[in-house]
Scaffold this motif. Structure first.
Motif, PDB file in Angstrom:
ATOM      1  N   SER A  56       0.753  -1.162  -0.009  1.00  0.00           N
ATOM      2  CA  SER A  56      -0.129  -0.113  -0.154  1.00  0.00           C
ATOM      3  C   SER A  56       0.796   1.224  -0.219  1.00  0.00           C
ATOM      4  N   ILE A  57       1.981   1.388   0.735  1.00  0.00           N
ATOM      5  CA  ILE A  57       2.724   2.331   0.834  1.00  0.00           C
ATOM      6  C   ILE A  57       3.483   2.725  -0.625  1.00  0.00           C
ATOM      7  N   GLN A  93      -7.562  -1.932  12.698  1.00  0.00           N
ATOM      8  CA  GLN A  93      -7.565  -1.537  11.444  1.00  0.00           C
ATOM      9  C   GLN A  93      -8.894  -1.171  11.551  1.00  0.00           C
ATOM     10  N   GLY A  94      -9.065  -0.117  10.333  1.00  0.00           N
ATOM     11  CA  GLY A  94     -10.265   0.447  10.360  1.00  0.00           C
ATOM     12  C   GLY A  94     -11.016  -0.184   9.018  1.00  0.00           C
ATOM     13  N   GLY A  95     -11.861   0.848   8.408  1.00  0.00           N
ATOM     14  CA  GLY A  95     -12.612   0.516   7.235  1.00  0.00           C
ATOM     15  C   GLY A  95     -13.640   1.727   6.936  1.00  0.00           C
ATOM     16  N   ARG A 109     -12.626  -3.067   4.182  1.00  0.00           N
ATOM     17  CA  ARG A 109     -11.876  -3.361   5.522  1.00  0.00           C
ATOM     18  C   ARG A 109     -10.531  -3.266   5.121  1.00  0.00           C
ATOM     19  N   ASP A 110      -9.919  -2.305   5.981  1.00  0.00           N
ATOM     20  CA  ASP A 110      -8.550  -2.295   5.752  1.00  0.00           C
ATOM     21  C   ASP A 110      -7.804  -3.454   6.045  1.00  0.00           C
ATOM     22  N   GLY A 114      -1.882   1.551   6.104  1.00  0.00           N
ATOM     23  CA  GLY A 114      -1.741   2.256   4.990  1.00  0.00           C
ATOM     24  C   GLY A 114      -2.575   1.836   3.748  1.00  0.00           C
ATOM     25  N   ASP A 115      -3.387   0.653   4.075  1.00  0.00           N
ATOM     26  CA  ASP A 115      -4.230   0.234   3.113  1.00  0.00           C
ATOM     27  C   ASP A 115      -5.642   0.483   3.096  1.00  0.00           C
ATOM     28  N   HIS A 116      -6.119   1.531   2.437  1.00  0.00           N
ATOM     29  CA  HIS A 116      -7.305   2.478   2.467  1.00  0.00           C
ATOM     30  C   HIS A 116      -8.212   2.094   1.413  1.00  0.00           C
ATOM     31  N   ALA A 117      -9.438   2.568   1.744  1.00  0.00           N
ATOM     32  CA  ALA A 117     -10.598   2.613   0.676  1.00  0.00           C
ATOM     33  C   ALA A 117      -9.944   3.577  -0.270  1.00  0.00           C
ATOM     34  N   ASP A 118     -10.433   3.399  -1.616  1.00  0.00           N
ATOM     35  CA  ASP A 118     -10.159   4.359  -2.843  1.00  0.00           C
ATOM     36  C   ASP A 118     -11.302   5.546  -2.578  1.00  0.00           C
ATOM     37  N   PHE A 119     -10.924   6.551  -2.325  1.00  0.00           N
ATOM     38  CA  PHE A 119     -11.849   7.619  -2.166  1.00  0.00           C
ATOM     39  C   PHE A 119     -12.765   7.964  -3.172  1.00  0.00           C
TER      40      PHE A 119
END
Length: 135
Positions: A56-57, A93-95, A109-110, A114-119
Motif C-alpha cells: 500500500s505504501i 484496523q479500520g474501514g 475493510r483495511d 496504509g491500506d485504505h479505501a479508494d476515495f
C-alpha cells in the motif's frame, strides 16, 4: 455521513476541531464495539507485518500520493500522540461502510496499515462524484 472512531467523546471533539469535521457527525466508540461487529481486524501482524502494508505504501509512492502521506505526518506530528483507551486498540484496523438505512451497500475493510479505501469508490457508493459536497 458519520465518522466513528475509537476513543472518548472528548477525543472525538478534539479530532473535529483539528480537522474541521462537524461534531454532530462524530461518534465515539471507546469499547470498539462497532469495529468488532463489522469484523475489522485487530492484531499486531495485520497492523505492522502484513504484506499489504508495504504494498500500500509503495502504491502511494508510485501513484505520486506520497506527498499526501507526508502532509498527514507533518500535521499530526505537531500534536501529542493519541493513545487509545485500551492498549490493544492500537492494533485496530479500520474501514469504510456505506449504508442505506440498515442495508449495507458498500464496504471496505483495511487489510493493514496504509491500506485504505479508494476515495473515488467511496464517493461513488455515496452517489457522489469527485467535486460533490458530502453534506
Amino acid at each position: 455521513m458519520y465518522f466513528v472512531s475509537i476513543g472518548s467523546a472528548a477525543r472525538g471533539v478534539e479530532f473535529c476541531e483539528r480537522n474541521t469535521f462537524p461534531e454532530s457527525r462524530m461518534l465515539a466508540d471507546p469499547e470498539s464495539q462497532l469495529y468488532v461487529a463489522l469484523g475489522l481486524k485487530k492484531d499486531l501482524v495485520a497492523t505492522f507485518f502484513d504484506r499489504a502494508t508495504p504494498v500500500s505504501i509503495w502504491a502511494m509512492v508510485k501513484d505520486g500520493r506520497i506527498e499526501d502521506l507526508k502532509e498527514v505526518m507533518r500535521v499530526w506530528t505537531k500534536y501529542p500522540l493519541w493513545i487509545p483507551p485500551k492498549q490493544d486498540q492500537a492494533f485496530q484496523q479500520g474501514g469504510v461502510f456505506v449504508f442505506e438505512g440498515e442495508r449495507l451497500v458498500w464496504a471496505w475493510r483495511d487489510r493493514a496499515t496504509g491500506d485504505h479505501a479508494d476515495f473515488g469508490e467511496v464517493l461513488g457508493a455515496l452517489g457522489l462524484g469527485l467535486g460533490s459536497g458530502l453534506g
